[in-house]
Structure formats: C-alpha cells, structure tokens
Design a protein around this motif. Structure first.
Motif, short mmCIF file in Angstrom:
data_model
loop_
_atom_site.label_atom_id
_atom_site.label_comp_id
_atom_site.label_asym_id
_atom_site.label_seq_id
_atom_site.Cartn_x
_atom_site.Cartn_y
_atom_site.Cartn_z
N GLU A 306 0.83 -1.21 0.00
CA GLU A 306 0.00 0.00 0.00
C GLU A 306 0.86 1.26 0.00
O GLU A 306 0.53 2.26 -0.64
N ASN A 308 3.67 1.59 -1.37
CA ASN A 308 4.45 1.68 -2.61
C ASN A 308 3.56 1.58 -3.84
O ASN A 308 3.93 0.98 -4.85
N GLY A 309 2.37 2.14 -3.73
CA GLY A 309 1.50 2.23 -4.89
C GLY A 309 0.82 0.94 -5.28
O GLY A 309 0.31 0.83 -6.39
N GLU A 357 -4.53 -4.19 -8.20
CA GLU A 357 -3.44 -3.28 -8.57
C GLU A 357 -2.49 -3.92 -9.56
O GLU A 357 -1.35 -3.49 -9.72
N GLU A 369 5.83 4.67 -13.40
CA GLU A 369 6.54 5.27 -12.28
C GLU A 369 7.61 6.23 -12.77
O GLU A 369 8.15 6.08 -13.85
#
Length: 369
Positions: A306, A308-309, A357, A369
């Motif tokens: 969560e 770290n995206g 995700e 990123e």
C-alpha cells in the motif's frame, strides 16, 4: 524436458529459469531419462546440521524370473566395475547443479564424495542401482535451524512411481514440512520422525517442498497437518511482538512511576506541594514498540505494498523486511493462494501486486513510475 520423467538429480531441479544454456538443457533431456529397465525411482536426501546433504538416486527394477535376476547381476557387476554412461552423466549433472545452485542462492556449493553401487536385493525380488554425492551448502542454516526451500524456488514436479525422502540422523527434529508429507517414519508425530516422504505424481508450488529442522521441542506439532510452516512462522512473530509490547509498556509504567507522572494522573502531589508533571510524550523513556512490529507477516506485506503504490518487486520486499528469501517466497505463495496478492514473472524477477493493482501485462509493471 518431459515432466513425466525425473530420473536423475538434475531432473529434480533443472527448470527453465536456471542459468544454463538451451544447448545444455536440450542435451540433458535425452540422456536423463529413467533407464527403460527400471520402473520406480527414489530421491533420498540425508540432511546434516551444517547445511550439507547427501543426495542418493535409487532406481529399482522388478525381477520376476531367474533369467532376469542373472541378467541384472551381470548388469550390476559391470556398473560397479566400470564408469558407465549412466554414472558419468550423473556426475556431470550433479556438478552442473551445484554450480547453478551457487548462482541461484548465493551460497558456494560443491559436489563431492561420489559413490555408486548396484545389486539384487535379497528377498525382495528386485534389482537396484544407487548413485550418490555430497552436496555442500544445500540448505540454509541460521538460528540453529536448517531450512530446505530456496533450491526449489521455481517449484518441483514428482512423477508417477517416484518418491522424495528427506531424512536426518541429527540431534535436531523436523519442525515443519509443507505441504503435508504423504508419510512419516513415525506416523503420529512429525517431531519424532526421522524421515518424511512425498510420493508422485504431484506438482509443488514455488519454494516447495519446504522442510525445516530445529532444536528439540521448538514447536513441531504431533499432527503436522494442523498447521503450515507459514502459519507457524506468523504465530511466532506475533508472539514475539506481543512480548516486546508488554515489556515496553512495563518500562513506560515504571519510568512514569519513578518520575512522578503516575502521581499526576492519579491527582496526588509530588510531596512538596507541587503537582508532578509528566515528561513530553516524544521524550518519554521506553517508547512503545513501533506499529509495524505489531503486525503479522501478511499484514506487514500488505502495508508495504500500500505504501508503494500497490506493487513492488519481490527482491525489494526481501530488502525492506530483512527477511530471508525463502520466508518471503513462502509467505507470498500463501497470500497468492488466498487471493490477497498476485505475482507476475518479468524476466528473472517477480512483481508483487495487491488484488486490483495488477500491472498491464502488455507493458513494463513500472512504466508509469
């Protein structure tokens, strides 16, 4: 290489991800078949406390007539007196495996002490061929534990008519075996067993089989099916965190009492007519255990993702948590089975994502990123 035959040691671990050239893999495919005359194979792994293991490949042939028995005696005599192609290939593949294992795990591995034997087993009406060697640094060793897992990082297939037996004669005991073995030498107790056996046909997931030796009374259950290695590890971490939390709270309470902070809370004075004042929260001695230390292993990985995206490289999870590669791999496999995360293989790396995700499979997982 055909999955239906895993006749030699190389076939146990040589999979597509190993750092061997396609030419080597292709040439091994033909010569590593179970010899036609044999119908069953046992992979026997004798574990030692220093992390080394003796690997023995046992091939068995049923002998139904006197003529078959005599023919096998002649075959066995030639096998013991001469270095046949079967034995030479075994030596070459064992040496290749330890080189690959060194690159795969970072531990220096060597193949030593090769031995071979063959003969007719008295009273069993079968012939056998055995080839063995000492595989140094085969297992991970830490905290008085011996763990077998990372050499099976990409899983393992056990064919029909084949068995894998892990055994030991140490002062330790089996404390974990995942998945549950098909049989134990002491049927009612994993800890009291000297061997655990897996029988084919079956496929194992990443980092399985997982087998662990530890000190006596270190947590093995009477019925190994009651808990998995991952559950046991999670419970141990939670119990440790709970103990640390209790100790920390006790230290805070003791310090507060000595400083007079407790008297202020209770409405008492400090003995001189003044009111005791508690020290600032950010400088109070015995600061409580950090929140992350109170999380169980699965929740900590979810929290990391969560933060770290929603996705991370598996190697980054290992570095951040400072856990062993085998522990992280085992936890992630269990979490994937539960639907909490997903794994995507990109080259030689695994990308770990929270449910929902997952990256677009058509591009790089980290293009955005």
């Amino acid at each position: 290489m055909s999955r239906a035959v895993v006749a030699t040691l190389a076939a146990v671990l040589v999979v597509a991800s190993l750092a061997a050239s396609p030419a080597v893999a292709a040439s091994s495919a033909d010569r590593l078949q179970t010899p036609d005359r044999f119908d069953t194979t046992t992979f026997r792994v004798m574990l030692y406390e220093n992390g080394s293991a003796t690997w023995t490949i046992e091939h068995y042939q049923p002998l139904e007539t006197v003529n078959e028995t005599e023919q096998f005696r002649a075959y066995a005599e030639n096998f013991e007196d001469n270095e046949t192609a079967l034995y030479r290939n075994f030596v070459d593949d064992a040496e290749a495996l330890t080189r690959t294992g060194t690159n795969k795990t970072g531990r220096q591995m060597d193949a030593r002490n090769f031995e071979r034997s063959a003969g007719v087993e008295p009273g069993q009406e079968r012939g056998s061929v055995r080839m063995s060697f000492l595989w140094t640094n085969f297992s991970q060793v830490y905290d008085r534990r011996v763990v077998i897992s990372d050499v099976f990082d990409d899983g393992f297939y056990l064919g029909d008519g084949q068995r894998m037996v892990f055994e030991h004669e140490t002062s330790m005991e089996f404390t974990a075996a995942e998945p549950a073995p098909d049989s134990l030498s002491s049927p009612d107790s994993l800890a009291e067993s000297r061997s655990v056996t897996y029988a084919g046909e079956q496929s194992f997931s990443d980092s399985r089989p997982y087998v662990e030796l530890g000190p006596p009374d270190s947590g093995a259950t009477a019925t190994p099916n009651a808990t998995t290695a991952a559950t046991a590890a999670g419970e141990s971490m939670w119990q440790l965190a709970l103990v640390l939390a209790v100790v920390a709270l006790g230290a805070v309470a003791a310090a507060a009492w000595r400083s007079g902070a407790a008297a202020a809370v209770l409405g008492d004075d400090d003995g001189d007519g003044g009111t005791a004042t508690a020290p600032p929260a950010d400088t109070a001695p015995g600061t409580a255990v950090e929140e992350t230390e109170l999380l169980d292993d699965d929740d900590r990985i979810v929290k990391l993702l969560e933060e770290n995206g929603g996705r991370m490289k598996q190697v980054d999870i290992v570095e951040t948590t400072e856990w062993s590669k085998s522990k992280v791999s085992m936890l992630l496999s269990d979490m994937e089975e539960d639907g909490d995360i997903s794994k995507l293989r990109v080259g030689r790396e695994n990308i770990i994502s929270l449910a929902g995700e997952e990256p677009d499979a058509a591009g790089s997982p980290f293009d955005e990123e």
